[in-house]
Design a protein around this motif. Structure first.
Motif, PDB file in Angstrom:
ATOM      1  N   MET A  58       1.228  -0.884   0.024  1.00 36.84           N
ATOM      2  CA  MET A  58       0.121  -0.177  -0.238  1.00 36.84           C
ATOM      3  C   MET A  58       0.850   1.333   0.329  1.00 36.84           C
ATOM      4  SD  MET A  58      -3.238  -1.010   2.733  1.00 36.84           S
ATOM      5  CE  MET A  58      -2.921   0.177   3.526  1.00 36.84           C
ATOM      6  N   LYS A  59       2.011   1.355   0.940  1.00 36.16           N
ATOM      7  CA  LYS A  59       2.366   1.931   0.826  1.00 36.16           C
ATOM      8  C   LYS A  59       3.307   3.054  -0.719  1.00 36.16           C
ATOM      9  CE  LYS A  59       3.961   2.124   5.800  1.00 36.16           C
ATOM     10  NZ  LYS A  59       4.854   1.684   6.501  1.00 36.16           N
ATOM     11  N   VAL A  60       3.854   1.728  -0.461  1.00 37.77           N
ATOM     12  CA  VAL A  60       4.367   1.585  -2.273  1.00 37.77           C
ATOM     13  C   VAL A  60       3.737   2.323  -3.505  1.00 37.77           C
ATOM     14  CG1 VAL A  60       6.067   0.337  -4.119  1.00 37.77           C
ATOM     15  CG2 VAL A  60       6.480  -0.515  -2.057  1.00 37.77           C
ATOM     16  N   ALA A  61       2.739   2.436  -3.414  1.00 37.93           N
ATOM     17  CA  ALA A  61       1.110   2.031  -4.711  1.00 37.93           C
ATOM     18  C   ALA A  61       1.160   3.555  -4.415  1.00 37.93           C
ATOM     19  CB  ALA A  61      -0.043   1.812  -3.543  1.00 37.93           C
ATOM     20  N   LYS A  62       1.605   4.298  -2.517  1.00 39.45           N
ATOM     21  CA  LYS A  62       0.867   5.476  -2.689  1.00 39.45           C
ATOM     22  C   LYS A  62       2.586   6.393  -3.246  1.00 39.45           C
ATOM     23  CE  LYS A  62      -0.835   7.162   1.321  1.00 39.45           C
ATOM     24  NZ  LYS A  62      -0.666   6.628   2.741  1.00 39.45           N
TER      25      LYS A  62
END
Lengths: 175, 462
Positions: free
Chosen positions: B312-316
């Motif tokens: 999720m953090k990478v997508a952000k």
């Protein structure tokens, strides 16, 4: 309607003969085929959109020779190939698991046979036959499911490799 | 104390004897020889008088005795006469009895055969009633049949028409009731030994269940109903409950067809081990496999949570322009942000260095998961082989004649194989799933980080 009921009855009897493991195999096969069909659907209808978008953004560039252009090309390819390869390992794992589940059914069926043997003293071949069919039907079902899965997963893998290569060919560099 | 008391008692007794003897001796004792002589003379005279009187008495009695003798002789004669008379009557009666018996036999004629059949049927019926579940609902049937049999074997009385008809009725009732599912109230011994009045449902002559959906056992010896201490597992309990609560219509129910002859199928069902007992059959190897499986599950869940958050953090990060340090991609991009003026080759080197730093964090424990997936079936195989060794040892001791002794060991051996597979299958699936997540992030780091940086520099330049 009558025909449908008859089919349901046949399937139910088959499932009863094979025991609970057969349901697990059925569920696994169902998920495997759902994922496979989703993949095929994507290659047929969704992929061209993604490829077009990548090509468009690549063609829109003013220059396609520099280091940064190469890196961006690689990024574009990587993004699309991530989409192409999604859930492929899962399908392959599921194909590999089908015979394993069949084996599980074999062993639980054998346990049932031995259990009946322990209770009846081995004299009752008729009651043991139920356990034997529970041992053999899941093996067969697992094999059939795995075989069907091998075909579809090989097919999908072929398409995925071809599409990735095609994409790389589309994004041409101006040497 | 005791000997003293005894001595005192002895003295007391001897004292009493002495005091009694002394005065008697003193009275008879003559003071001189003359006196003694006188006494002897007086005594002789007295004796002679007494003898004469006795003689007189005997003479008187003799005539009396003769009269008595004559009377006794008369009595004897009378009794002898009566005996002869009674003997005559006895013989007459005996002849009459023989005559009557002959007449009875003659009149019974074909009926004798009929009563023979009746007796044997009653005997069959009694053993039927003894084992039949229907006896719970209709007690006292057995007593009636027993009385009838006693009467017929006694040969003094013939069964009355009412009794014969009642036997017919009882046979018919047994037949009719064996085709019925009925509900009735009776006394049931519960599993903890208490006697309770319960509503029970009887399915023909096959099974009895109570309102709680528990199977009951009929003990023919005492005629008592008992809740089976161990109930069959699986869907049977639910069916029994459905049946007990149903009032009409059709209900699915697990009937033991061997019910009337002892219910051996139900017993077999009850004897078959439950899931937890099966698990214990696996032994030490089974416990090890379970522990390994639990470990694999925990690792998989932990990695799944960690990697999902990272994903999720990478997508952000992919969407935002700024490099954030809370995710792996951000930390890789940070390398460029910190040194914006690096040339491309150094940048690539630095980036791959940063990616290498991130890799172990993302791939942590995934190999362990893979090893568990591979080891679990092997452990299962190990358990199978050790189980087979135990089985063969049992054969060396008890011989191969008893399949029960062997089958127990074999089913125990197979349990570990099952456990191994049960652990391996989800672990393989989870490993693929979790490592897929990790690979996706690594893929992004490997192939896209440089591209993102290039886009950034171009964006700034353009």
């Amino acid at each position: 309607m009558y025909q449908l009921n008859e089919w349901i009855d046949i399937i139910r009897r088959f499932m009863d003969a094979g025991g609970d493991v057969l349901w697990a195999i059925a569920a696994l096969t169902f998920v495997m085929w759902t994922l496979s069909i989703e993949r095929v659907w994507y290659y047929k209808f969704g992929l061209s959109k993604d490829v077009d978008a990548a090509i468009k953004s690549w063609e829109a560039r003013s220059e396609r020779k520099s280091w940064s252009a190469h890196q961006i090309r690689q990024k574009l390819i990587s993004e699309v190939s991530l989409k192409i390869d999604a859930s492929l390992p899962m399908i392959q794992t599921m194909v590999a698991l089908c015979p394993l589940l069949g084996l599980l059914g074999t062993v639980t069926g054998m346990i049932e046979v031995f259990n009946i043997m322990a209770v009846t003293g081995g004299g009752d071949a008729k009651s043991m036959a139920g356990g034997v069919s529970k041992a053999t039907i899941p093996t067969m079902a697992g094999m059939v499911a795995a075989l069907s899965g091998v075909f579809i997963s090989t097919y999908i893998k072929g398409i995925a490799g071809r599409e990735s290569e095609l994409l790389e060919d589309h994004l041409t560099t101006d040497h | 104390m005791k000997p003293n008391f005894f001595k005192a008692a002895v003295f007391a007794v001897s004292g009493t004897i002495a005091s009694m003897a002394m005065p008697a001796m003193a009275a008879d004792e003559a003071s001189s020889l003359d006196e003694l002589l006188k006494k002897v003379e007086a005594g002789y005279a007295a004796d002679a008088r007494e003898a004469k009187a006795r003689e007189q008495r005997f003479i008187a009695a003799r005539s009396e005795q003769q009269a008595m003798l004559a009377k006794a002789k008369q009595t004897l004669k009378n009794e002898e006469n009566r005996s002869a008379q009674l003997e005559g009557t006895f013989e007459e009666n005996e002849a009459a009895i023989t005559e009557k018996q002959r007449a009875l036999k003659e009149r019974l004629g074909t009926l004798t055969e009929l009563f023979g059949h009746l007796t044997s049927t009653a005997g069959d019926l009694r053993s039927n009633f003894q084992n039949s579940l229907i006896s719970v609902q209709f007690p006292n049937r057995e007593e009636f049949v027993t009385q009838l049999i006693d009467k017929m074997s006694g040969a003094e009385e013939l069964p009355s028409i009412e009794e014969i008809e009642r036997m017919w009725f009882e046979m018919q009732r047994e037949m009719t009731e064996s085709g019925k599912v009925v509900k009735f109230d009776t006394t049931v011994t519960t599993a903890d030994g208490q006697k309770e009045d319960q509503t029970v449902v009887r399915v023909g002559t096959f099974n009895l269940v109570n309102a709680d959906g528990e199977y009951l056992q009929y003990v023919p010896e005492t005629g008592a109903l008992q809740v089976l201490a161990r109930q069959p597992s699986g869907p049977y309990m639910g069916w029994a409950e459905d049946l007990a609560s149903a009032s009409s219509g059709m209900t699915a129910f697990g009937v033991d067809p061997t019910g009337p002859t002892g219910g051996s199928y139900l017993a077999a069902l009850i004897d078959s081990p439950t899931l937890s007992e099966r698990w214990h059959q696996g032994g030490v190897v089974g416990y090890v496999i379970t522990a390994v499986g639990v470990l694999a599950m925990l690792i998989a869940i932990w990695r799944l949570v960690v990697l999902s958050i990272e994903d999720m953090k990478v997508a952000k990060q992919l969407k935002s322009g700024q490099a954030m340090t809370n995710n792996s991609l951000g930390r890789v991009l940070k390398v460029h942000e910190e040194n914006p003026s690096m040339d491309s080759e150094t940048l690539e080197l630095k980036l791959s260095e940063a990616i290498l730093r991130e890799t172990p964090r993302l791939e942590r424990s995934l190999n362990l998961l893979k090893i568990i997936a591979a080891v679990a079936p092997l452990l299962g195989l190990l358990g199978t082989v050790t189980g087979m060794i135990i089985t063969f040892q049992a054969i060396t001791i008890f011989g191969a004649g008893d399949p029960k002794a062997m089958a127990g060991g074999i089913s125990g051996a197979l349990v570990t194989t099952v456990l191994g597979l049960i652990v391996a299958i989800p672990t393989v699936l989870l490993h693929t799933f979790v490592s897929g997540r990790a690979k996706k992030i690594l893929h992004i780091l490997d192939e896209q980080s440089t591209g993102i940086i290039a886009e950034h520099t171009e964006g700034k330049a353009g």
